[in-house]
Design a protein around this motif. Structure first.
Motif, PDB file in Angstrom:
ATOM      1  N   ASP A 371       0.821  -1.203   0.000  1.00 31.75           N
ATOM      2  CA  ASP A 371       0.000   0.000   0.000  1.00 31.75           C
ATOM      3  C   ASP A 371       0.864   1.266   0.000  1.00 31.75           C
ATOM      4  N   ARG A 372       0.712   2.065  -1.052  1.00 26.97           N
ATOM      5  CA  ARG A 372       1.569   3.243  -1.239  1.00 26.97           C
ATOM      6  C   ARG A 372       1.449   4.225  -0.069  1.00 26.97           C
ATOM      7  N   ASN A 373       0.260   4.573   0.326  1.00 27.85           N
ATOM      8  CA  ASN A 373       0.079   5.594   1.353  1.00 27.85           C
ATOM      9  C   ASN A 373       0.678   5.158   2.682  1.00 27.85           C
ATOM     10  N   ARG A 374       0.450   3.904   3.042  1.00 27.28           N
ATOM     11  CA  ARG A 374       0.952   3.412   4.330  1.00 27.28           C
ATOM     12  C   ARG A 374       2.479   3.396   4.358  1.00 27.28           C
ATOM     13  N   HIS A 375       3.104   2.899   3.305  1.00 29.80           N
ATOM     14  CA  HIS A 375       4.561   2.798   3.320  1.00 29.80           C
ATOM     15  C   HIS A 375       5.228   4.164   3.135  1.00 29.80           C
ATOM     16  N   ALA A 376       4.615   5.053   2.356  1.00 29.80           N
ATOM     17  CA  ALA A 376       5.173   6.397   2.209  1.00 29.80           C
ATOM     18  C   ALA A 376       5.137   7.136   3.534  1.00 29.80           C
ATOM     19  N   TRP A 377       4.023   6.997   4.247  1.00 26.67           N
ATOM     20  CA  TRP A 377       3.916   7.632   5.571  1.00 26.67           C
ATOM     21  C   TRP A 377       4.952   7.049   6.531  1.00 26.67           C
ATOM     22  N   ALA A 378       5.091   5.711   6.553  1.00 15.86           N
ATOM     23  CA  ALA A 378       6.042   5.076   7.469  1.00 15.86           C
ATOM     24  C   ALA A 378       7.472   5.524   7.174  1.00 15.86           C
ATOM     25  N   LEU A 379       7.808   5.659   5.895  1.00 20.42           N
ATOM     26  CA  LEU A 379       9.163   6.074   5.515  1.00 20.42           C
ATOM     27  C   LEU A 379       9.460   7.484   5.985  1.00 20.42           C
ATOM     28  N   THR A 380       8.575   8.419   5.695  1.00 20.82           N
ATOM     29  CA  THR A 380       8.856   9.811   6.054  1.00 20.82           C
ATOM     30  C   THR A 380       8.803  10.013   7.570  1.00 20.82           C
ATOM     31  N   GLU A 381       7.918   9.292   8.250  1.00 17.52           N
ATOM     32  CA  GLU A 381       7.885   9.363   9.713  1.00 17.52           C
ATOM     33  C   GLU A 381       9.183   8.839  10.312  1.00 17.52           C
ATOM     34  N   ARG A 382       9.683   7.746   9.757  1.00 15.70           N
ATOM     35  CA  ARG A 382      10.930   7.164  10.283  1.00 15.70           C
ATOM     36  C   ARG A 382      12.088   8.131  10.079  1.00 15.70           C
ATOM     37  N   ILE A 383      12.123   8.797   8.930  1.00 18.75           N
ATOM     38  CA  ILE A 383      13.187   9.765   8.661  1.00 18.75           C
ATOM     39  C   ILE A 383      13.103  10.932   9.635  1.00 18.75           C
ATOM     40  N   GLU A 384      11.922  11.461   9.857  1.00 16.14           N
ATOM     41  CA  GLU A 384      11.776  12.586  10.777  1.00 16.14           C
ATOM     42  C   GLU A 384      12.136  12.187  12.206  1.00 16.14           C
ATOM     43  N   HIS A 385      11.778  10.955  12.593  1.00 16.69           N
ATOM     44  CA  HIS A 385      12.141  10.469  13.930  1.00 16.69           C
ATOM     45  C   HIS A 385      13.660  10.333  14.051  1.00 16.69           C
ATOM     46  N   SER A 386      14.308   9.805  13.010  1.00 15.84           N
ATOM     47  CA  SER A 386      15.767   9.651  13.047  1.00 15.84           C
ATOM     48  C   SER A 386      16.463  11.005  13.117  1.00 15.84           C
ATOM     49  N   LEU A 387      15.958  11.980  12.400  1.00 18.64           N
ATOM     50  CA  LEU A 387      16.535  13.326  12.473  1.00 18.64           C
ATOM     51  C   LEU A 387      16.398  13.912  13.868  1.00 18.64           C
ATOM     52  N   ALA A 388      15.262  13.674  14.497  1.00 19.36           N
ATOM     53  CA  ALA A 388      15.021  14.232  15.833  1.00 19.36           C
ATOM     54  C   ALA A 388      15.880  13.562  16.896  1.00 19.36           C
ATOM     55  N   HIS A 389      16.335  12.344  16.652  1.00 17.06           N
ATOM     56  CA  HIS A 389      17.129  11.596  17.642  1.00 17.06           C
ATOM     57  C   HIS A 389      18.492  11.214  17.079  1.00 17.06           C
ATOM     58  N   LEU A 390      19.037  12.049  16.221  1.00 18.94           N
ATOM     59  CA  LEU A 390      20.242  11.691  15.487  1.00 18.94           C
ATOM     60  C   LEU A 390      21.450  11.508  16.394  1.00 18.94           C
ATOM     61  N   ASP A 391      21.653  12.418  17.339  1.00 21.50           N
ATOM     62  CA  ASP A 391      22.826  12.309  18.221  1.00 21.50           C
ATOM     63  C   ASP A 391      22.786  11.019  19.025  1.00 21.50           C
ATOM     64  N   GLU A 392      21.628  10.684  19.553  1.00 23.62           N
ATOM     65  CA  GLU A 392      21.502   9.469  20.358  1.00 23.62           C
ATOM     66  C   GLU A 392      21.734   8.228  19.500  1.00 23.62           C
ATOM     67  N   GLN A 393      21.163   8.226  18.303  1.00 18.35           N
ATOM     68  CA  GLN A 393      21.321   7.072  17.424  1.00 18.35           C
ATOM     69  C   GLN A 393      22.778   6.874  17.039  1.00 18.35           C
ATOM     70  N   ARG A 394      23.472   7.948  16.747  1.00 24.07           N
ATOM     71  CA  ARG A 394      24.890   7.823  16.386  1.00 24.07           C
ATOM     72  C   ARG A 394      25.737   7.392  17.576  1.00 24.07           C
ATOM     73  N   LEU A 395      25.347   7.792  18.755  1.00 25.32           N
ATOM     74  CA  LEU A 395      26.085   7.376  19.948  1.00 25.32           C
ATOM     75  C   LEU A 395      26.073   5.864  20.090  1.00 25.32           C
ATOM     76  N   TYR A 396      24.918   5.263  19.851  1.00 23.06           N
ATOM     77  CA  TYR A 396      24.800   3.821  20.035  1.00 23.06           C
ATOM     78  C   TYR A 396      25.308   3.033  18.831  1.00 23.06           C
ATOM     79  N   ASN A 397      25.458   3.670  17.693  1.00 23.90           N
ATOM     80  CA  ASN A 397      26.034   2.995  16.528  1.00 23.90           C
ATOM     81  C   ASN A 397      27.550   3.142  16.582  1.00 23.90           C
ATOM     82  N   PHE A 398      28.155   2.487  17.560  1.00 23.78           N
ATOM     83  CA  PHE A 398      29.596   2.630  17.773  1.00 23.78           C
ATOM     84  C   PHE A 398      30.397   2.011  16.627  1.00 23.78           C
TER      85      PHE A 398
END
Length: 406
Positions: A371-398
């Motif tokens: 389903d295009r709408n569902r996956h497009a929404w999930a993709l952009t939401e995931r990107i925005e979430h990653s941007l908002a938590h970028l420092d923390e995510q990079r910290l744990y990706n040692f």
């Protein structure tokens, strides 16, 4: 409004390959959020390139020298850099990290090239050993641990995995490949996002059995699994089918057919090499059956998704169907031997009731998995979430931090 810079290995060609189609679906997801997009590539535009500028996407020819790239990155100041396959991350990842340290780095994998190559090597080994050229059930049943042992020593897998770790997020088109990365290679799941083909529903009015004829297959001839499938059809599978369906015709379409491929064209055998299809969905809608006997590969298969969109039952191998239907029934047949594939083709081509049952399975599968709408929404939401938590995510990706210090 986010600004996205895409560094493309090639300009998207959605009518030539599923790779190009998937890239366009990603770009359209971004445009739906009103994100500003710049697409840059070092390659020359090919014949079937999409007109990105018509969608409001800025197109840039990317020079290969570091001074030009540094200037571009400083001038663009993107919030997100999308690398189109791991080779682009290898080439440009370091300079992107240096000049745009706060940009989210996303990798579009398309499929795991190292998985495809590992399966190709396993196929070659079987053929060299002179095993049954029509029975590949053992090959198709290769377990995850066995695939890991085949892949892990290869430079290709090591390069591909290193790029995944160096990025903040990698788009994985196949949930089977996500499982292999997480449970086989130990990649943290927060670095991965399942991003299958994003498709509209099937047409409400589909052509019925009686208005269709012939068997079709479509695939870019530069893609090794497609060329291998054409050869298997020519020498093994198609003669079996023609013995039972002497009037059937096999129509093979695909971009970039070489003279060697076109030389296989033989109308007397019902074997037609027809080159690039101007409208692949129209071709698929006219066919009674789609045949995709893939003996190796990775990712998910655009030709089989197109068949679902057109309500065209398909016959394929476990490689072809992998990661495409979850627990839902396949809209056609899946088999691991040439004899079983041929038998399935003959049955679906001749049995209207079986054909209609397969066609009816297309729409629910598209809705559930693509389903295009569902996956497009999930993709952009995931990107925005990653941007908002970028420092923390990079910290744990040692591991990624270590690899970026190359």
């Amino acid at each position: 409004m986010l600004h996205v810079l895409v560094i493309g290995q090639a300009w998207p060609e959605p009518r030539s390959s599923a790779v190009g189609g998937h890239m366009m679906q990603i770009l359209e997801s971004f445009l739906a959020r009103s994100w500003r997009i710049t697409f840059a590539s070092t390659t020359e535009p090919a014949e079937h390139k999409a007109d990105l500028s018509a969608l409001g996407i800025t197109e840039l020819a990317l020079a290969g020298d570091h001074a030009s790239i540094a200037h571009l990155l400083t001038e663009q100041a993107p919030d997100l850099v999308l690398f189109d396959r791991f080779e682009m991350e290898e080439q440009f990842g370091t300079i992107v990290a240096r000049h745009c340290p706060n940009a989210l780095r996303v990798l579009e994998t398309s499929d795991l090239q190292s998985l495809r190559e590992a399966r190709h090597q396993l196929l070659r080994r079987r053929l060299i050993e002179g095993l049954d050229p029509n029975d590949f059930r053992a090959l198709f049943n290769t377990s995850g641990p066995e695939l890991f042992r085949q892949m892990a020593p290869s430079a290709l897998a090591q390069r591909e995995l290193a790029a995944i770790y160096r990025c903040d997020l990698s788009l994985i088109i196949s949930d089977v490949e996500t499982d292999l990365l997480v449970n086989g290679f130990g990649v943290p799941d927060y670095l991965l996002h399942w991003c299958p083909l994003m498709l509209d529903p099937a047409a409400q009015t589909l052509r019925p059995f009686a208005e269709r004829e012939h068997i079709v297959t479509i695939g870019n001839f530069r893609h090794a699994p497609n060329w291998d499938a054409v050869l298997w059809m020519k020498h093994n599978l198609w003669p079996m089918i023609r013995r039972h369906l002497p009037g059937a015709q096999l129509h093979i379409y695909g971009a970039y057919a070489s003279p060697k491929a076109l030389a296989l064209h033989n109308p007397d055998e019902g074997f037609h090499l027809l080159g690039w299809a101007e409208d692949a969905l129209q071709v698929m809608s006219n066919a009674r059956l789609c045949l995709a006997p893939l003996r190796f590969g990775a990712g998910i298969k655009g030709k089989l998704a197109d068949a679902m969109l057109c309500g065209t039952p398909s016959v394929t191998t476990p490689i072809g169907a992998e990661a495409m239907h979850g627990a839902l029934p396949w809209p056609g047949a899946v088999a691991g031997t040439a004899e079983a594939l041929a038998k399935a083709c003959v049955r679906l081509y001749s049995d209207q009731a079986a054909w209609q049952q397969a066609q009816a399975a297309c729409a629910p599968l598209l809705k559930t998995r693509y389903d295009r709408n569902r996956h497009a929404w999930a993709l952009t939401e995931r990107i925005e979430h990653s941007l908002a938590h970028l420092d923390e995510q990079r910290l744990y990706n040692f591991t990624g931090a270590m690899l970026r210090r190359r």
